[in-house]
Scaffold this motif. Structure first.
Motif, PDB file in Angstrom:
ATOM      1  N   PHE A  53       0.855  -1.184   0.000  1.00 29.74           N
ATOM      2  CA  PHE A  53       0.000   0.000   0.000  1.00 29.74           C
ATOM      3  C   PHE A  53       0.888   1.230   0.000  1.00 29.74           C
ATOM      4  CE2 PHE A  53      -2.437  -3.469   1.671  1.00 29.74           C
ATOM      5  CZ  PHE A  53      -3.637  -3.355   1.001  1.00 29.74           C
ATOM      6  N   GLU A  54       1.675   1.324  -1.073  1.00 29.48           N
ATOM      7  CA  GLU A  54       2.709   2.355  -1.188  1.00 29.48           C
ATOM      8  C   GLU A  54       2.140   3.757  -1.081  1.00 29.48           C
ATOM      9  OE1 GLU A  54       6.461   3.462  -1.145  1.00 29.48           O
ATOM     10  OE2 GLU A  54       5.977   1.355  -1.538  1.00 29.48           O
ATOM     11  N   GLY A  55       0.909   3.959  -1.558  1.00 26.80           N
ATOM     12  CA  GLY A  55       0.355   5.307  -1.552  1.00 26.80           C
ATOM     13  C   GLY A  55      -0.368   5.683  -0.274  1.00 26.80           C
ATOM     14  N   LEU A  56      -0.480   4.768   0.656  1.00 25.35           N
ATOM     15  CA  LEU A  56      -1.224   5.029   1.887  1.00 25.35           C
ATOM     16  C   LEU A  56      -0.517   6.075   2.735  1.00 25.35           C
ATOM     17  CD1 LEU A  56      -3.725   4.084   3.501  1.00 25.35           C
ATOM     18  CD2 LEU A  56      -2.233   2.485   4.686  1.00 25.35           C
ATOM     19  N   LYS A  57      -1.270   7.110   3.150  1.00 23.07           N
ATOM     20  CA  LYS A  57      -0.731   8.189   3.966  1.00 23.07           C
ATOM     21  C   LYS A  57      -1.653   8.429   5.155  1.00 23.07           C
ATOM     22  CE  LYS A  57       1.249  10.506  -0.070  1.00 23.07           C
ATOM     23  NZ  LYS A  57       1.293  11.760  -0.874  1.00 23.07           N
ATOM     24  N   LEU A  58      -1.200   9.246   6.081  1.00 23.11           N
ATOM     25  CA  LEU A  58      -2.031   9.574   7.241  1.00 23.11           C
ATOM     26  C   LEU A  58      -3.325  10.244   6.816  1.00 23.11           C
ATOM     27  CD1 LEU A  58       0.634  10.897   9.775  1.00 23.11           C
ATOM     28  CD2 LEU A  58      -0.611   8.747   9.902  1.00 23.11           C
ATOM     29  N   THR A  59      -3.272  10.988   5.703  1.00 22.72           N
ATOM     30  CA  THR A  59      -4.447  11.730   5.243  1.00 22.72           C
ATOM     31  C   THR A  59      -5.257  10.960   4.198  1.00 22.72           C
ATOM     32  OG1 THR A  59      -3.033  12.846   3.619  1.00 22.72           O
ATOM     33  CG2 THR A  59      -3.421  13.972   5.713  1.00 22.72           C
ATOM     34  N   SER A  60      -4.932   9.674   3.974  1.00 27.73           N
ATOM     35  CA  SER A  60      -5.685   8.882   2.997  1.00 27.73           C
ATOM     36  C   SER A  60      -7.065   8.527   3.553  1.00 27.73           C
ATOM     37  CB  SER A  60      -4.937   7.596   2.649  1.00 27.73           C
ATOM     38  OG  SER A  60      -3.721   7.879   2.014  1.00 27.73           O
ATOM     39  N   ASN A  79     -15.135   3.385  14.847  1.00 33.42           N
ATOM     40  CA  ASN A  79     -16.483   3.138  15.356  1.00 33.42           C
ATOM     41  C   ASN A  79     -16.681   1.685  15.773  1.00 33.42           C
ATOM     42  OD1 ASN A  79     -17.312   5.804  14.852  1.00 33.42           O
ATOM     43  ND2 ASN A  79     -17.827   5.314  12.740  1.00 33.42           N
ATOM     44  N   CYS A  80     -16.175   0.756  14.944  1.00 31.95           N
ATOM     45  CA  CYS A  80     -16.411  -0.667  15.185  1.00 31.95           C
ATOM     46  C   CYS A  80     -15.338  -1.297  16.064  1.00 31.95           C
ATOM     47  CB  CYS A  80     -16.487  -1.422  13.861  1.00 31.95           C
ATOM     48  SG  CYS A  80     -17.774  -0.820  12.748  1.00 31.95           S
ATOM     49  N   GLY A  81     -14.198  -0.638  16.148  1.00 35.59           N
ATOM     50  CA  GLY A  81     -13.139  -1.139  17.003  1.00 35.59           C
ATOM     51  C   GLY A  81     -12.465  -2.384  16.463  1.00 35.59           C
ATOM     52  N   TYR A  82     -11.959  -3.209  17.373  1.00 36.89           N
ATOM     53  CA  TYR A  82     -11.118  -4.350  17.066  1.00 36.89           C
ATOM     54  C   TYR A  82     -11.798  -5.358  16.143  1.00 36.89           C
ATOM     55  CZ  TYR A  82      -7.671  -8.008  18.152  1.00 36.89           C
ATOM     56  OH  TYR A  82      -6.699  -8.965  18.072  1.00 36.89           O
ATOM     57  N   ASP A  83     -13.129  -5.413  16.161  1.00 40.26           N
ATOM     58  CA  ASP A  83     -13.840  -6.407  15.357  1.00 40.26           C
ATOM     59  C   ASP A  83     -13.806  -6.105  13.868  1.00 40.26           C
ATOM     60  OD1 ASP A  83     -14.510  -7.881  17.556  1.00 40.26           O
ATOM     61  OD2 ASP A  83     -16.401  -6.832  17.886  1.00 40.26           O
ATOM     62  N   ALA A  84     -13.479  -4.883  13.501  1.00 41.78           N
ATOM     63  CA  ALA A  84     -13.440  -4.515  12.076  1.00 41.78           C
ATOM     64  C   ALA A  84     -12.085  -3.907  11.769  1.00 41.78           C
ATOM     65  CB  ALA A  84     -14.567  -3.539  11.747  1.00 41.78           C
ATOM     66  N   TYR A  85     -11.148  -4.753  11.365  1.00 45.16           N
ATOM     67  CA  TYR A  85      -9.794  -4.262  11.144  1.00 45.16           C
ATOM     68  C   TYR A  85      -9.428  -4.202   9.668  1.00 45.16           C
ATOM     69  CZ  TYR A  85      -8.991  -9.324  11.135  1.00 45.16           C
ATOM     70  OH  TYR A  85      -9.062 -10.667  10.900  1.00 45.16           O
ATOM     71  N   SER A  86     -10.394  -4.416   8.788  1.00 41.44           N
ATOM     72  CA  SER A  86     -10.120  -4.294   7.352  1.00 41.44           C
ATOM     73  C   SER A  86     -10.743  -3.019   6.817  1.00 41.44           C
ATOM     74  CB  SER A  86     -10.675  -5.499   6.592  1.00 41.44           C
ATOM     75  OG  SER A  86      -9.948  -6.664   6.896  1.00 41.44           O
ATOM     76  N   PHE A  87      -9.950  -2.239   6.098  1.00 38.79           N
ATOM     77  CA  PHE A  87     -10.415  -1.002   5.496  1.00 38.79           C
ATOM     78  C   PHE A  87     -10.390  -1.122   3.982  1.00 38.79           C
ATOM     79  CE2 PHE A  87      -8.476   1.258   9.342  1.00 38.79           C
ATOM     80  CZ  PHE A  87      -9.667   1.182  10.037  1.00 38.79           C
ATOM     81  N   ILE A  88     -11.302  -0.442   3.321  1.00 35.92           N
ATOM     82  CA  ILE A  88     -11.258  -0.340   1.872  1.00 35.92           C
ATOM     83  C   ILE A  88     -10.453   0.903   1.541  1.00 35.92           C
ATOM     84  CG2 ILE A  88     -12.588  -0.040  -0.248  1.00 35.92           C
ATOM     85  CD1 ILE A  88     -14.926  -1.411   1.166  1.00 35.92           C
ATOM     86  N   TYR A  89      -9.340   0.702   0.831  1.00 40.69           N
ATOM     87  CA  TYR A  89      -8.461   1.822   0.514  1.00 40.69           C
ATOM     88  C   TYR A  89      -8.120   1.790  -0.966  1.00 40.69           C
ATOM     89  CZ  TYR A  89      -4.156   4.405  -0.181  1.00 40.69           C
ATOM     90  OH  TYR A  89      -3.207   5.242  -0.679  1.00 40.69           O
ATOM     91  N   VAL A 103      -9.236  -3.806  -0.704  1.00 45.11           N
ATOM     92  CA  VAL A 103      -9.398  -3.996   0.736  1.00 45.11           C
ATOM     93  C   VAL A 103      -8.027  -3.945   1.406  1.00 45.11           C
ATOM     94  CG1 VAL A 103     -10.110  -5.586   2.549  1.00 45.11           C
ATOM     95  CG2 VAL A 103     -11.477  -5.360   0.476  1.00 45.11           C
ATOM     96  N   PHE A 104      -7.905  -3.084   2.363  1.00 43.86           N
ATOM     97  CA  PHE A 104      -6.669  -2.967   3.135  1.00 43.86           C
ATOM     98  C   PHE A 104      -6.847  -3.698   4.447  1.00 43.86           C
ATOM     99  CE2 PHE A 104      -2.982  -1.559   5.111  1.00 43.86           C
ATOM    100  CZ  PHE A 104      -3.245  -0.901   6.282  1.00 43.86           C
ATOM    101  N   ASP A 105      -6.048  -4.745   4.640  1.00 45.03           N
ATOM    102  CA  ASP A 105      -6.098  -5.483   5.886  1.00 45.03           C
ATOM    103  C   ASP A 105      -5.283  -4.741   6.925  1.00 45.03           C
ATOM    104  OD1 ASP A 105      -5.998  -7.238   7.975  1.00 45.03           O
ATOM    105  OD2 ASP A 105      -5.591  -9.008   6.739  1.00 45.03           O
ATOM    106  N   GLY A 106      -5.931  -4.247   7.928  1.00 49.19           N
ATOM    107  CA  GLY A 106      -5.276  -3.401   8.909  1.00 49.19           C
ATOM    108  C   GLY A 106      -4.341  -4.105   9.861  1.00 49.19           C
TER     109      GLY A 106
END
Length: 228
Positions: A165-172, A205-215, A219-222
């Motif tokens: 996820f080379e393009g992932l930034k704090l502001t993404s 909002n969902c906390g530990y139970d939802a650690y995958s983000f769409i980026y 899908v970005f696995d957190g």
């Protein structure tokens, strides 16, 4: 051992590695050199040397190359560097084996916006990037991840997520696939698995139970493994 003695020793190690080179003929009849390196990948690092230095390599030129590897213009600049500059250089050199290690560090600085940071900021990030390497008797002691600040945890998660996820930034912008809430990566929660020290970038909002983000359309696995 003082910082300067450390760099002198590494220059000698680099020179020893260079002296292991042997001329080899490829299957196409081209001559190249192979190295039986123990400390550094000389075949990669020699590319950083001046063209005229590559055939008549010496200990003095090895010192010059060591200085170049850690960001100094020459050996004299390294010798006259400040204590903090030498500390940062030592941390880096202990993790530099070939040219790709140098590029990885430089790209990591750019990736998290630290290339313009002051020396204290770079030392802090270097310790974070290399799992809090500490010089001296405590060498190799890893940082206790839960003691990091939220900002440091986010920066570590960004670094560990490379290169997938080379393009992932704090502001993404990221999207939780569980609640579909969209927010910035820097606003996500970062949890720590106490048993494995893995980082989990979670939906705020969902906390530990939802650690995958769409980026960025995927899908970005957190989950960020400490050995990533």
């Amino acid at each position: 051992m003082s910082n300067l003695d450390f760099f002198k020793k590494q220059a000698k190690n680099l020179f020893r590695d260079w002296k292991t080179r042997k001329p080899t003929i490829s299957e196409f009849g081209m001559q190249y050199y192979e190295y039986d390196s123990k400390f550094f990948d000389v075949g990669s690092l020699i590319l950083l040397a001046e063209a005229s230095d590559k055939e008549s390599f010496s200990l003095m030129k090895a010192q010059y190359l060591i200085a170049k590897m850690v960001g100094f213009k020459n050996w004299n600049e390294l010798v006259n560097a400040s204590e903090k500059e030498l500390l940062l250089a030592e941390i880096l050199l202990r993790h530099f084996y070939d040219e790709s290690d140098i590029w990885d560090w430089e790209n990591a600085l750019i990736f998290v916006g630290k290339e313009g940071a002051d020396i204290d900021g770079k030392i802090e990030f270097a310790r974070l990037y290399y799992d809090d390497y500490e010089t001296g008797e405590k060498s190799g002691v890893k940082i206790t991840v839960p003691n990091l600040s939220e900002e440091q945890l986010h920066e570590l998660a960004l670094v560990k997520a490379r290169p997938n996820f080379e393009g992932l930034k704090l502001t993404s912008p990221v999207v939780c696939p569980h609640c579909f809430h969209e927010f910035y990566f820097k606003e996500a929660d970062v949890a720590v698995d106490s048993s494995s020290d893995e980082l989990f970038v979670c939906c705020k909002n969902c906390g530990y139970d939802a650690y995958s983000f769409i980026y960025d359309g995927s899908v970005f696995d957190g989950r960020v493994d400490s050995e990533f």
